[in-house]
Design a protein around this motif. Sequence first.
Motif, PDB file in Angstrom:
ATOM      1  N   PHE A  73       1.027  -0.992  -0.061  1.00 52.65           N
ATOM      2  CA  PHE A  73      -0.039  -0.142  -0.026  1.00 52.65           C
ATOM      3  C   PHE A  73       0.951   1.083   0.168  1.00 52.65           C
ATOM      4  N   VAL A  74       0.220   2.296  -0.685  1.00 49.59           N
ATOM      5  CA  VAL A  74       1.160   3.449  -0.387  1.00 49.59           C
ATOM      6  C   VAL A  74       0.093   4.467  -0.160  1.00 49.59           C
ATOM      7  N   TRP A  75       0.297   5.732   0.428  1.00 49.83           N
ATOM      8  CA  TRP A  75      -0.811   6.809   0.610  1.00 49.83           C
ATOM      9  C   TRP A  75      -0.071   8.126   0.452  1.00 49.83           C
ATOM     10  N   ALA A  76      -1.130   9.040   0.130  1.00 49.48           N
ATOM     11  CA  ALA A  76      -0.855  10.390  -0.448  1.00 49.48           C
ATOM     12  C   ALA A  76      -2.030  11.383   0.314  1.00 49.48           C
ATOM     13  N   ASP A  77      -1.469  12.341   1.123  1.00 49.99           N
ATOM     14  CA  ASP A  77      -2.063  13.248   1.751  1.00 49.99           C
ATOM     15  C   ASP A  77      -2.257  14.258   0.743  1.00 49.99           C
ATOM     16  N   LEU A  78      -3.612  14.642   0.657  1.00 48.96           N
ATOM     17  CA  LEU A  78      -3.800  15.695  -0.343  1.00 48.96           C
ATOM     18  C   LEU A  78      -4.620  16.899   0.311  1.00 48.96           C
ATOM     19  N   VAL A  79      -4.139  17.275   1.483  1.00 46.49           N
ATOM     20  CA  VAL A  79      -4.755  17.995   2.471  1.00 46.49           C
ATOM     21  C   VAL A  79      -6.190  17.743   2.621  1.00 46.49           C
ATOM     22  N   ASP A  80      -7.154  17.856   1.793  1.00 49.96           N
ATOM     23  CA  ASP A  80      -8.528  17.576   1.837  1.00 49.96           C
ATOM     24  C   ASP A  80      -8.932  15.783   2.009  1.00 49.96           C
ATOM     25  N   VAL A  81      -8.215  15.388   1.400  1.00 48.68           N
ATOM     26  CA  VAL A  81      -8.500  13.817   1.536  1.00 48.68           C
ATOM     27  C   VAL A  81      -7.105  13.011   1.577  1.00 48.68           C
ATOM     28  N   VAL A  82      -7.147  11.808   2.398  1.00 48.18           N
ATOM     29  CA  VAL A  82      -5.646  11.059   2.270  1.00 48.18           C
ATOM     30  C   VAL A  82      -6.057   9.923   1.251  1.00 48.18           C
ATOM     31  N   LEU A  83      -5.586   9.586   0.388  1.00 49.03           N
ATOM     32  CA  LEU A  83      -5.721   8.539  -0.544  1.00 49.03           C
ATOM     33  C   LEU A  83      -4.829   7.494  -0.461  1.00 49.03           C
ATOM     34  N   ILE A  84      -5.273   6.170  -0.473  1.00 47.61           N
ATOM     35  CA  ILE A  84      -4.658   4.976  -0.184  1.00 47.61           C
ATOM     36  C   ILE A  84      -4.636   4.040  -1.219  1.00 47.61           C
ATOM     37  N   SER A  85      -3.812   3.588  -2.126  1.00 44.20           N
ATOM     38  CA  SER A  85      -3.783   2.443  -2.976  1.00 44.20           C
ATOM     39  C   SER A  85      -3.032   1.314  -2.656  1.00 44.20           C
ATOM     40  N   CYS A  86      -3.948   0.005  -2.648  1.00 40.52           N
ATOM     41  CA  CYS A  86      -3.508  -1.195  -2.228  1.00 40.52           C
ATOM     42  C   CYS A  86      -3.269  -2.297  -3.177  1.00 40.52           C
ATOM     43  N   TYR A  87      -2.690  -3.169  -2.879  1.00 41.08           N
ATOM     44  CA  TYR A  87      -2.917  -4.546  -3.547  1.00 41.08           C
ATOM     45  C   TYR A  87      -2.127  -5.611  -2.647  1.00 41.08           C
ATOM     46  N   HIS A  88      -3.120  -6.595  -2.657  1.00 40.31           N
ATOM     47  CA  HIS A  88      -2.408  -7.897  -1.858  1.00 40.31           C
ATOM     48  C   HIS A  88      -2.498  -9.229  -2.830  1.00 40.31           C
ATOM     49  N   SER A  89      -1.319  -9.973  -2.849  1.00 41.39           N
ATOM     50  CA  SER A  89      -1.535 -10.909  -3.828  1.00 41.39           C
ATOM     51  C   SER A  89      -2.430 -12.097  -3.248  1.00 41.39           C
ATOM     52  N   PRO A  90      -3.114 -12.763  -4.033  1.00 42.87           N
ATOM     53  CA  PRO A  90      -3.964 -14.087  -3.707  1.00 42.87           C
ATOM     54  C   PRO A  90      -3.168 -15.108  -3.272  1.00 42.87           C
ATOM     55  N   ASN A  91      -1.847 -15.117  -3.443  1.00 37.67           N
ATOM     56  CA  ASN A  91      -0.749 -16.153  -3.372  1.00 37.67           C
ATOM     57  C   ASN A  91      -0.230 -16.150  -2.087  1.00 37.67           C
ATOM     58  N   THR A  92      -0.528 -15.312  -1.089  1.00 36.58           N
ATOM     59  CA  THR A  92      -0.086 -15.380   0.387  1.00 36.58           C
ATOM     60  C   THR A  92      -0.850 -16.134   1.233  1.00 36.58           C
ATOM     61  N   THR A  93      -0.345 -16.073   2.326  1.00 37.56           N
ATOM     62  CA  THR A  93      -1.260 -17.033   3.558  1.00 37.56           C
ATOM     63  C   THR A  93      -2.283 -15.829   4.045  1.00 37.56           C
ATOM     64  N   THR A  94      -3.041 -16.733   4.953  1.00 40.89           N
ATOM     65  CA  THR A  94      -4.100 -15.879   5.608  1.00 40.89           C
ATOM     66  C   THR A  94      -3.315 -14.918   6.656  1.00 40.89           C
ATOM     67  N   MET A 118      -9.884   4.938   0.178  1.00 39.59           N
ATOM     68  CA  MET A 118      -8.850   3.816  -0.212  1.00 39.59           C
ATOM     69  C   MET A 118      -9.593   2.784  -1.266  1.00 39.59           C
ATOM     70  N   ALA A 119      -8.562   2.594  -2.113  1.00 35.97           N
ATOM     71  CA  ALA A 119      -8.825   1.504  -3.162  1.00 35.97           C
ATOM     72  C   ALA A 119      -7.924   0.690  -3.611  1.00 35.97           C
ATOM     73  N   GLY A 120      -8.277  -0.470  -4.188  1.00 44.03           N
ATOM     74  CA  GLY A 120      -7.198  -1.487  -4.636  1.00 44.03           C
ATOM     75  C   GLY A 120      -7.717  -2.787  -4.731  1.00 44.03           C
ATOM     76  N   ASP A 121      -6.858  -3.830  -5.024  1.00 43.40           N
ATOM     77  CA  ASP A 121      -7.200  -4.839  -5.329  1.00 43.40           C
ATOM     78  C   ASP A 121      -6.646  -5.740  -3.965  1.00 43.40           C
ATOM     79  N   PHE A 122      -7.727  -6.454  -3.269  1.00 42.34           N
ATOM     80  CA  PHE A 122      -7.351  -6.904  -1.982  1.00 42.34           C
ATOM     81  C   PHE A 122      -7.308  -8.509  -2.167  1.00 42.34           C
ATOM     82  N   ASN A 123      -7.823  -8.855  -3.419  1.00 40.24           N
ATOM     83  CA  ASN A 123      -8.105 -10.406  -3.774  1.00 40.24           C
ATOM     84  C   ASN A 123      -9.038 -10.818  -2.501  1.00 40.24           C
TER      85      ASN A 123
END
Length: 143
Positions: A73-94, A118-123
């Motif tokens: 994940f990565v985040w950016a603070d745009l003053v009015d909103v904090v954006l978070i982009s995410c990805y987590h592989s389906p090939n990892t453990t619980t 927050m947006a992304g692919d969490f699988n």
Amino acid sequence: MKISQLNTNRFRQSVDLTWELTFRNNVEIILLSEPNRGAVTGPTWVIDRCMDAAIGFPVARVPVAGNGNGSGFVWADLVDVVLISCYHSPNTTTEDFVGFLDALEKVVRQHRGRNILMAGDFNAKSPEFGGNVRNIRGNLLAD
């Protein structure tokens, strides 16, 4: 503010096309999951530690007050909103997924009281996310 989000599955052409379409459609920010690692370099990108998630700023006038990253994940603070982009592989453990969610929760708590997108692919799959299937990751994310 116009924001675009997608998973490019590491295809360079997908990142390049997205970048081009941002200019045509006046999109100011791009949130990517699984970006092509060679395409998300330079001062217009903020990337996570594993290069699995990125935030792009094709328009220089977007004010970024701060940013940070973790694994997936990565985040950016745009003053009015904090954006978070995410990805987590389906090939990892619980267990790995729970650790990922814990790290994300720390970032969200760090920005408590702020608007967060927050947006992304969490699988992760769950009817709560519009699907017909449920998996353990979906249950964990929904909680």
